[in-house]
Design an enzyme around this catalytic site. Structure first.
Site, PDB file in Angstrom:
ATOM      1  N   CYS A   1       2.565   6.981 -53.081  1.00  0.00           N
ATOM      2  CA  CYS A   1       2.872   8.270 -52.449  1.00  0.00           C
ATOM      3  C   CYS A   1       2.918   8.156 -50.927  1.00  0.00           C
ATOM      4  CB  CYS A   1       1.851   9.318 -52.892  1.00  0.00           C
ATOM      5  SG  CYS A   1       2.001  10.855 -51.999  1.00  0.00           S
TER       6      CYS A   1
ATOM      7  N   CYS B   1       6.380   9.737 -51.864  1.00  0.00           N
ATOM      8  CA  CYS B   1       6.472  11.145 -51.438  1.00  0.00           C
ATOM      9  C   CYS B   1       6.518  11.343 -49.917  1.00  0.00           C
ATOM     10  CB  CYS B   1       5.281  11.943 -51.958  1.00  0.00           C
ATOM     11  SG  CYS B   1       4.686  11.450 -53.556  1.00  0.00           S
TER      12      CYS B   1
ATOM     13  N   LYS C   1       9.567   9.656 -48.037  1.00  0.00           N
ATOM     14  CA  LYS C   1      10.754  10.332 -48.588  1.00  0.00           C
ATOM     15  C   LYS C   1      10.898  11.743 -48.014  1.00  0.00           C
ATOM     16  CE  LYS C   1      10.350  13.026 -51.629  1.00  0.00           C
ATOM     17  NZ  LYS C   1      10.063  12.888 -53.026  1.00  0.00           N
TER      18      LYS C   1
ATOM     19  N   TYR D   1      14.735  11.943 -60.701  1.00  0.00           N
ATOM     20  CA  TYR D   1      14.125  12.385 -59.435  1.00  0.00           C
ATOM     21  C   TYR D   1      14.599  11.543 -58.251  1.00  0.00           C
ATOM     22  CZ  TYR D   1      10.116  14.981 -61.561  1.00  0.00           C
ATOM     23  OH  TYR D   1       9.302  15.855 -62.212  1.00  0.00           O
TER      24      TYR D   1
ATOM     25  N   GLU E   1      17.188  12.657 -55.262  1.00  0.00           N
ATOM     26  CA  GLU E   1      16.629  12.883 -53.921  1.00  0.00           C
ATOM     27  C   GLU E   1      17.312  11.974 -52.892  1.00  0.00           C
ATOM     28  OE1 GLU E   1      12.381  12.457 -54.438  1.00  0.00           O
ATOM     29  OE2 GLU E   1      12.164  14.563 -55.033  1.00  0.00           O
TER      30      GLU E   1
ATOM     31  N   HIS F   1      10.581  42.116 -48.283  1.00  0.00           N
ATOM     32  CA  HIS F   1      11.995  42.128 -47.939  1.00  0.00           C
ATOM     33  C   HIS F   1      12.215  41.779 -46.472  1.00  0.00           C
ATOM     34  CE1 HIS F   1      16.141  43.366 -48.409  1.00  0.00           C
ATOM     35  NE2 HIS F   1      16.024  44.057 -47.290  1.00  0.00           N
TER      36      HIS F   1
ATOM     37  N   GLU G   1      11.803  37.618 -53.304  1.00  0.00           N
ATOM     38  CA  GLU G   1      11.643  39.007 -53.761  1.00  0.00           C
ATOM     39  C   GLU G   1      12.456  39.247 -55.038  1.00  0.00           C
ATOM     40  OE1 GLU G   1      13.492  42.251 -51.464  1.00  0.00           O
ATOM     41  OE2 GLU G   1      14.482  40.717 -50.257  1.00  0.00           O
TER      42      GLU G   1
HETATM   43  P1  NDP Z   1      13.367   9.345 -63.894  1.00  0.00           P
HETATM   44  O1  NDP Z   1      12.709   9.096 -65.182  1.00  0.00           O
HETATM   45  O2  NDP Z   1      13.212  10.657 -63.218  1.00  0.00           O
HETATM   46  O3  NDP Z   1      14.928   9.096 -64.045  1.00  0.00           O
HETATM   47  C1  NDP Z   1      15.435   7.879 -64.533  1.00  0.00           C
HETATM   48  C2  NDP Z   1      16.948   7.966 -64.530  1.00  0.00           C
HETATM   49  O4  NDP Z   1      17.460   6.675 -64.817  1.00  0.00           O
HETATM   50  C3  NDP Z   1      17.508   8.904 -65.584  1.00  0.00           C
HETATM   51  O5  NDP Z   1      18.663   9.508 -65.071  1.00  0.00           O
HETATM   52  C4  NDP Z   1      17.848   7.951 -66.745  1.00  0.00           C
HETATM   53  O6  NDP Z   1      18.924   8.419 -67.525  1.00  0.00           O
HETATM   54  C5  NDP Z   1      18.297   6.738 -65.974  1.00  0.00           C
HETATM   55  N1  NDP Z   1      18.134   5.487 -66.707  1.00  0.00           N
HETATM   56  C6  NDP Z   1      17.031   5.020 -67.329  1.00  0.00           C
HETATM   57  N2  NDP Z   1      17.256   3.803 -67.862  1.00  0.00           N
HETATM   58  C7  NDP Z   1      18.539   3.497 -67.560  1.00  0.00           C
HETATM   59  C8  NDP Z   1      19.371   2.390 -67.826  1.00  0.00           C
HETATM   60  N3  NDP Z   1      18.919   1.342 -68.516  1.00  0.00           N
HETATM   61  N4  NDP Z   1      20.641   2.415 -67.366  1.00  0.00           N
HETATM   62  C9  NDP Z   1      21.112   3.478 -66.670  1.00  0.00           C
HETATM   63  N5  NDP Z   1      20.366   4.562 -66.383  1.00  0.00           N
HETATM   64  C10 NDP Z   1      19.099   4.560 -66.828  1.00  0.00           C
HETATM   65  O7  NDP Z   1      12.891   8.137 -62.963  1.00  0.00           O
HETATM   66  P2  NDP Z   1      12.877   7.944 -61.390  1.00  0.00           P
HETATM   67  O8  NDP Z   1      12.942   6.491 -61.187  1.00  0.00           O
HETATM   68  O9  NDP Z   1      13.881   8.800 -60.719  1.00  0.00           O
HETATM   69  O10 NDP Z   1      11.424   8.471 -60.997  1.00  0.00           O
HETATM   70  C11 NDP Z   1      10.277   7.922 -61.624  1.00  0.00           C
HETATM   71  C12 NDP Z   1       9.148   8.917 -61.641  1.00  0.00           C
HETATM   72  O11 NDP Z   1       8.616   9.062 -60.337  1.00  0.00           O
HETATM   73  C13 NDP Z   1       9.539  10.330 -62.046  1.00  0.00           C
HETATM   74  O12 NDP Z   1       9.562  10.483 -63.434  1.00  0.00           O
HETATM   75  C14 NDP Z   1       8.486  11.159 -61.393  1.00  0.00           C
HETATM   76  O13 NDP Z   1       7.375  11.208 -62.235  1.00  0.00           O
HETATM   77  C15 NDP Z   1       8.137  10.371 -60.147  1.00  0.00           C
HETATM   78  N6  NDP Z   1       8.781  10.954 -58.947  1.00  0.00           N
HETATM   79  C16 NDP Z   1       8.494  12.237 -58.591  1.00  0.00           C
HETATM   80  C17 NDP Z   1       9.074  12.808 -57.494  1.00  0.00           C
HETATM   81  C18 NDP Z   1       8.760  14.215 -57.147  1.00  0.00           C
HETATM   82  O14 NDP Z   1       7.777  14.743 -57.651  1.00  0.00           O
HETATM   83  N7  NDP Z   1       9.579  14.885 -56.333  1.00  0.00           N
HETATM   84  C19 NDP Z   1      10.017  12.073 -56.657  1.00  0.00           C
HETATM   85  C20 NDP Z   1      10.265  10.737 -57.128  1.00  0.00           C
HETATM   86  C21 NDP Z   1       9.668  10.209 -58.223  1.00  0.00           C
HETATM   87  P3  NDP Z   1      18.710   9.430 -68.764  1.00  0.00           P
HETATM   88  O15 NDP Z   1      18.488  10.783 -68.167  1.00  0.00           O
HETATM   89  O16 NDP Z   1      20.001   9.300 -69.486  1.00  0.00           O
HETATM   90  O17 NDP Z   1      17.524   8.920 -69.531  1.00  0.00           O
END
Ligand code: NDP
Length: 454
Positions: free
Chosen positions: A42, A47, A50, A183, A187, A442, A447
């Site tokens: 983080c 976090c 970022k 995510y 982002e 307001h 709201e």
């Molecule tokens: P996510 O699980 O959010 O997203 C993974 C993405 O990668 C999905 O779109 C998934 O597709 C795709 N994917 C997975 N495997 C493959 C593959 N083999 N080939 C192509 N695409 C693939 O993971 P992130 O890495 O974005 O983030 C990890 C974690 O970190 C989050 O789950 C969250 O818990 C945490 N995080 C939180 C944040 C916040 O609170 N703002 C910010 C950043 C991270 P599909 O949808 O089709 O499965």
């Protein structure tokens, strides 16, 4: 067996730090082991850096679209090296702040990799030489080592970045292919595009942010496209190769994408391998350590918190797990983590935020006929004179049988600040009537939440 420490924490990220500090505040003798900078994902490579990039992107977006407010800037330049240097300095300041607070609490910091040599002993390994530099023991050992980015198993993957690499950069690329629709992908797509990089996003499915309420995922899709990001749907990365100064990505369909760099954001996984856990035979839940309500693993001396457990991988969850662990075992406070109504945000520009059930899940659980949806879309007043007219969307998911608000979702500026406060109400069991009988403030965006009629 005599133990020098009451608690060894392996991993000084948000969760581990919270547990160590809380235990020490009760008088426990605590050691913490960390191989990298103190602060974890983080603070060091997640976090915090970022969000600082998000602020840079919001500022640039506002400046270039605010001529209607009489704000004319003839030329705006973005020097990514300045932003990246300032972020590194801020991250170092925060890391030192945590280091100092550990010292003040008499928590002993060991630099190196933690590796179990028995259920009550941990060796500290120098990552460069792989040699044991120390060995310590304690009655209780807490694992809080967090996760690491998943890498795709394809030729040329070593040429691509993960989110960890972004924070090591000294300048932004001119063009970037981002693989993933979750995510991190959404982002960074928003950050880079708003700061002048040309972004292409490659997703294997039909939509971004799967698992979120479908209206939120549609808002992000519309936003992404309106920012000028090219989304390639239903396709996957097969290989990467270097072509002069660029990277050429070959996709499943056979088509090729040329970009300066590639960011792989296809999820994260627990980073357990260096711990040498195999001989302890701890119960697993897939790649995660299985823990009970007290964050105890199947070994009564060993505990786990954060992204290595089968609970939501979010900083506040890890911090609360760490504090609850220490409250229970070093102050006998009999506390439990409340996993209900965890608010979440994806910091796109503007952001989406959510708490409670999505429309789809609510209908699955309570049946379609019992769910009522309240929703509004509008252009926020702040965009009146802007060239960028992005809308906002507010949505309530209500159980018709008892009027309980099951979910609250929002796309738009400050939605994370608003949803954080709404999550208190949802936790308290708020009804739609409670929303309706609350006076509006307001003129605000939020709201609309108290003036929505079906
Ligand atoms: P996510 O699980 O959010 O997203 C993974 C993405 O990668 C999905 O779109 C998934 O597709 C795709 N994917 C997975 N495997 C493959 C593959 N083999 N080939 C192509 N695409 C693939 O993971 P992130 O890495 O974005 O983030 C990890 C974690 O970190 C989050 O789950 C969250 O818990 C945490 N995080 C939180 C944040 C916040 O609170 N703002 C910010 C950043 C991270 P599909 O949808 O089709 O499965």
């Amino acid at each position: 067996m005599e133990f020098y420490f009451d608690l060894i924490v392996i991993g000084a990220g948000s969760g581990g730090l919270a547990a160590a500090k809380r235990a020490a505040s009760y008088g426990a003798k605590v050691a913490i082991i960390e191989v990298n900078q103190i602060g974890g994902t983080c603070v060091i490579r997640g976090c915090v850096p970022k969000k600082l990039m998000v602020y840079a992107a919001i500022n640039r977006r506002n400046i270039i679209s605010s001529e209607g407010y009489g704000l004319k800037i003839n030329q705006i330049s973005f020097e990514s090296n300045i932003l990246l240097k300032n972020i590194r300095e801020e991250v170092l300041r925060l890391s030192n702040f945590h280091k100092n607070s550990l010292e003040k609490l008499d928590i002993k910091v060991f630099k190196g990799l933690g590796r179990f040599s028995s259920e009550k002993e941990v060796e500290i390994i120098c990552p460069k030489t792989n040699k044991v530099i120390n060995k310590i023991s304690a009655k209780k050992i807490l694992i809080s080592v967090g996760g690491k980015p998943k890498k795709l198993n394809i030729p040329g993957i070593e040429l691509a970045w993960t989110s960890d690499d972004i924070f090591q950069l000294h300048s932004f690329p001119k063009s970037l292919l981002i693989v993933g629709g979750g995510y991190i992908a959404c982002e960074f797509a928003s950050i880079f595009q708003n700061l002048g990089t040309t972004v292409t996003q490659l997703i294997r499915g039909k939509s971004l942010l799967n698992g979120f309420d479908k209206d939120l995922s549609s808002c992000i899709e519309e936003l992404t496209t309106s920012m000028g990001i090219n989304i390639i749907y239903k396709n996957e990365l097969r290989s990467i190769q270097k072509v002069d100064e660029n990277l050429e990505s070959t996709l499943d369909s056979g088509s090729k994408v040329l970009s300066n760099n590639i960011l792989i954001a296809t999820g994260r996984e627990p980073d357990l391998q260096p711990l040498n856990l195999d001989f302890l035979n701890l119960k697993m839940d897939g790649p995660y350590l299985e823990v009970d309500d007290l964050n105890q693993t199947s070994n009564s001396n060993i505990f786990a918190i954060g992204d290595i457990t089968n609970k939501p991988s979010l900083t506040p969850v890890a911090i609360e797990q760490g504090r609850v662990f220490s409250d229970n075992f070093f102050a006998d406070l009999k506390r439990k983590v409340n996993y209900e109504n965890i608010p979440k945000a994806v910091f796109t520009i503007p952001e989406i935020s959510t708490v409670g059930l999505s429309e789809e899940i609510a209908k699955e659980i309570y049946s379609e006929k019992n769910i009522k949806i309240y929703k509004c879309n509008f252009t926020p007043m702040s965009n009146t004179f802007k060239t960028n007219k992005s809308k906002c969307m507010l949505k309530l998911v209500v159980n018709n049988l008892n009027d309980k608000v099951l979910g609250c979702h929002m796309f738009g500026e400050s939605s994370s600040e608003i949803i954080q406060m709404v999550s208190i109400s949802l936790n308290a069991g708020i009804t739609k009537k409670d929303f309706d009988t609350t006076m509006a403030l307001h003129p605000t965006i939020s709201e609309e939440f108290v003036t929505m009629y079906g």
